[in-house]
Design an enzyme around this catalytic site. Structure first.
Site, PDB file in Angstrom:
ATOM      1  N   ASN A  34       0.842  -1.189   0.000  1.00 40.84           N
ATOM      2  CA  ASN A  34       0.000   0.000   0.000  1.00 40.84           C
ATOM      3  C   ASN A  34       0.881   1.244   0.000  1.00 40.84           C
ATOM      4  OD1 ASN A  34       0.392   1.006   2.877  1.00 40.84           O
ATOM      5  ND2 ASN A  34      -0.267  -1.103   3.241  1.00 40.84           N
ATOM      6  N   ARG A  35       0.243   2.402  -0.052  1.00 37.41           N
ATOM      7  CA  ARG A  35       0.969   3.641  -0.309  1.00 37.41           C
ATOM      8  C   ARG A  35       1.412   4.378   0.939  1.00 37.41           C
ATOM      9  NH1 ARG A  35      -2.631   7.024  -4.178  1.00 37.41           N
ATOM     10  NH2 ARG A  35      -0.874   8.452  -3.971  1.00 37.41           N
TER      11      ARG A  35
END
Ligand code: CTP
Ligand code: CA
Length: 230
Positions: A34-35
């Site tokens: 994820n970011r």
């Protein structure tokens, strides 16, 4: 403004902060991730150290430099994050879960690199749920006075507003405080600033106006310190 800036109100305390985003490997070179940048978690670690705390920072795939005077434990997967957090939690006066653990992992990780099929087909990816670390540490308190803090990025949906979803998540997780970010207007990932509402299990809601992640970090520690003295 945050009250604790410049004070040593965390002196003698040990705090545990998790930061970054976990990765779940499909094969040796590919992962689901994820970011999360780790910026808010690192700001929390630096702010706690500045206020006199001994800090353990469990960092999942963060590329930022180690904060000075902070013990950094590096992990990659949600299971590694869980191991590191559970190992340090018994000694911690406060645990702040700023990390974004991947909710799912592939049921199997290939030891060899997965190759493309010549017929143009793609492999199916089967996932299973990862353990919920925040719920686990909230429900297995080692001490009555340990303060457990979670984070939630919410957009709101047809089941509830951002704050309603935050309240429900706080209750479900069993933590003392939940820092709710409204991400409906766009992503906060990698941004220098942040805005939040800090919900407490006792029903309070403290609004933190858009400010640097350092200022938001100090506002969170202010709420943690209040619970130490209560
Ligand atoms: N969290 C955790 N372990 C997980 C997932 C999340 O400890 N496996 C923690 C995060 O670090 C965060 C809080 O739980 O502090 C809320 O994360 P969030 O992703 O919002 O919660 P989920 O229960 O995964 O709910 P959702 O379905 O909305 O993703
Ligand atoms: Ca999640």
């Amino acid at each position: 403004l945050a009250r604790g800036v410049g004070s040593a109100d965390l002196a003698g305390r040990h705090v545990l902060v998790s930061a970054g985003g976990t990765r779940e490997y499909l094969d040796p070179v590919r992962f689901l991730g994820n970011r999360s940048s780790g910026l808010q978690g690192y700001a929390l670690a630096r702010a706690a150290a500045a206020r006199g705390a001994r800090v353990t920072l469990v960092a999942a795939n963060v590329t930022l430099p180690d904060p000075a005077g902070v013990r950094v434990v590096r992990v990659e997967t949600t299971n590694e994050l869980r191991e590191a957090v559970l190992a340090a939690a018994p000694e911690a006066d406060a645990v702040v879960m700023a990390a974004a653990p991947a909710d799912f992992r592939p049921t199997t990780t290939s030891e060899a690199k997965i190759k493309k099929a010549s017929d143009g087909s793609a492999p199916a990816v089967h996932l299973e749920q990862n353990p919920d670390i925040l719920a686990e540490i909230s429900h297995e308190r080692h001490r009555d006075d340990q303060v457990v803090v979670g984070f939630a990025a919410e957009t709101g949906d047809d089941t509830g507003s951002v704050l309603e979803l935050g309240r429900a998540k706080l209750a479900r997780k069993g933590c003392d405080l939940l820092v709710v970010n409204d991400v409906s207007g766009g992503a906060v990932f990698g941004a220098e600033d942040n805005a939040a509402v800090i919900l407490s299990a006792s029903g309070d809601a403290v609004e933190v106006e858009r400010a640097s992640k350092t200022t938001v970090a100090h506002a969170i520690w202010d709420q943690v310190v209040r619970r130490f003295v209560m």
